[in-house]
Structures are given as structure tokens and as C-alpha cells.
Design a protein around this motif. Sequence first.
Motif, short mmCIF file in Angstrom:
data_model
loop_
_atom_site.label_atom_id
_atom_site.label_comp_id
_atom_site.label_asym_id
_atom_site.label_seq_id
_atom_site.Cartn_x
_atom_site.Cartn_y
_atom_site.Cartn_z
N ILE A 245 -12.89 -9.14 36.17
CA ILE A 245 -13.45 -10.30 35.54
C ILE A 245 -13.20 -10.37 33.94
CG2 ILE A 245 -15.78 -11.48 34.87
CD1 ILE A 245 -16.66 -10.41 37.39
N ILE A 246 -13.05 -9.51 33.25
CA ILE A 246 -12.86 -9.43 31.78
C ILE A 246 -11.35 -9.50 31.54
CG2 ILE A 246 -12.76 -7.85 29.65
CD1 ILE A 246 -15.23 -6.50 30.95
N ILE A 247 -10.47 -8.78 32.33
CA ILE A 247 -9.05 -8.94 32.32
C ILE A 247 -8.44 -10.25 32.49
CG2 ILE A 247 -6.79 -8.14 33.21
CD1 ILE A 247 -7.91 -6.39 31.34
N GLU A 248 -9.23 -11.11 33.53
CA GLU A 248 -8.76 -12.41 33.85
C GLU A 248 -8.82 -13.32 32.68
OE1 GLU A 248 -11.44 -13.80 36.81
OE2 GLU A 248 -10.68 -12.25 38.24
N ASN A 249 -9.71 -12.91 31.51
CA ASN A 249 -9.89 -13.89 30.50
C ASN A 249 -8.69 -13.70 29.61
OD1 ASN A 249 -12.79 -15.45 30.48
ND2 ASN A 249 -12.91 -13.47 31.34
N VAL A 250 -8.40 -12.21 29.58
CA VAL A 250 -7.16 -11.89 28.77
C VAL A 250 -5.71 -12.35 29.25
CG1 VAL A 250 -5.55 -9.86 27.91
CG2 VAL A 250 -8.19 -9.54 28.09
#
Length: 305
Positions: A245-250
Motif C-alpha cells: 500500500i505504501i509502495i503503490e504511492n511511490v
Amino acid sequence: MFGITLFMVSLIIFFVFQLLPGNPAQIILGLDADEQQIRHLEQELGLDKPAVERYIDWIAGVFQGDLGESLRYQLPVSEVLADRIPVTTSIAILAMVLTVVIGIPLGILIARTDGKIISVFLSMITQLGISIPSFWFGFMLILLFSVTLNWVTSFEYVAWSDDFFGALRSHFLPSLSIAISNIAIVIRYLRNTILDQRKMDYVRTATCKGLSERAVLYGHVLRNAFIPVITIIGLITADTLGGSIIIENVFALPGLGSLLIQSITSRDFPLVQSMVLYIAVIVLVINFIVDLLYKLIDPRIRQKG
């Protein structure tokens, strides 16, 4: 037991979100809305009901397959999630495949070469992998493979149904960003458990019977070493889902990550609650699978059961 745990999770999820400041009706209508408009929208959305009544309505709908309606998108939550869940899930699955395929062989290699230069070097690398957060790896991978080498295009999502190899390219870097720290954890944990198992009496007995080091390792040691490692892999799998979920924003991917942030900002409680509940269900299922794997690997657990 599964149902009781899920019920408690849903209870906590719902009432924790009720403590968040901000009125969803006010956010939807904007700052220029008057009190009457806000009250009218609260009635339409059911926000004027007591919290207990809203929880009962929500959980009753969940058991019937109805997750409610998104306050922001004015669509059924199930429809909103249907487009986002495959993105997050596929990234998490690919990350776990990379973790197992790379982590287990390297963990065995470090254990077999304990004390040698290659083992020391890989141990240093794994320490870095554990210490550095996954989003930093994401930025570095973008800088290396997209900006410098221009091998892949970042911030481009391709669905698996449209182009398999294109989807693999768009999923690989995000999945690798998550997998790097997980690989380091698996390597170090597997190495330590293998070294501990090699000190056991059954290893000396097998060696005295004339079995080679390779036969003892793959025939006896790994079977026992994998039991605690499975626990770590189970925990990593649950953590991978949250990490994606965090990496998706990156990587600007259209998964649950951006949707979760937007939903929290807009106080879209039905959507946020359903996403958190989905993650909780996945974690419970993973723990159940881990328990089953215990029984398959260790016959002593089957006998106790």
C-alpha cells in the motif's frame, strides 16, 4: 474461533474510525455548505443514526456481501474495491514469490558457507536490507532502472489481462522494493535456524551413520529449520500486503494505497472500514495456512492434534 476474531476486528475497526475528527458530510459539501445542507446529507447517508445502530447495519451488510456505499464515490464499496484489490494483491504475491525464491536458497548458501568470505559479505548485505525501508529502495530502483538505465518506465501501470509481459515490467520494481527487506529477513532467520539445528544430536547421529553433509542438510536439517521460518514467512506475507500500500504511492499505482489515503482524507468510513477489514481477513487466512503447514511439516504436531 475465526469468526470471533473477525467479529472483534470489525468492532475495533468501526469504532476506532468513529473517533476520527471531521464530518464526512461537511467534507463532501465543502466549507461553503450551511448547517441545513449538512444535516440533510447526514440523513441521506445515515450518519445521523447512533454509532451502535450504524455498526449493526454495516456488519449485517458485510455478512450478506454488502459492504455499503462509498460516501465519496457514491458507488457500492465492492465496485470501488474490485478495480483496486487486484493491483495490490498481485504486487504482494509477486513480492512473496521473489522473497521465497531468492531468500531460501541464499539462506541455505550462507549457512553452508558459514565463516567464509561469501557468507560474511552476504550477511552484511542482509543487514543493510533489514535496516533500510522499502520506499527508499523504491526510489533507488526508479533512479537506477528508469532514470539512469531507462530499462523500464516508472509510474506506468499495465493490467495482466492487457499485456502479461508489460504487466510484469510494471509490477516488478514495486514488488522488488518490498521483497528486498523481506529477503534479508528470511536469509538471516533461515541461516540462524539451520546453524542451530546442525548442533542437534540427530545431526551427529546421521553423520555417524555415514550420511554426507548434503544429505543431512536436505534430508533432516531443513525439515526442522523450516518450521520456525514458516512463521516468519507468514508474518512477512501479512506485512507485505501493508507494505504494498505504501509502495503503490511511490510508483503511482492505482491500488489500495492511493484509495486508502483518499478515503481517510475524505472520511469515507465505509470504504476505509472495508479495506482494513479485507486486510484483516487476509492476515487471518495466512495464519490459518501457516498452522496447516506446521502440521504438514512436523508430524509431532499432527499427533498432538
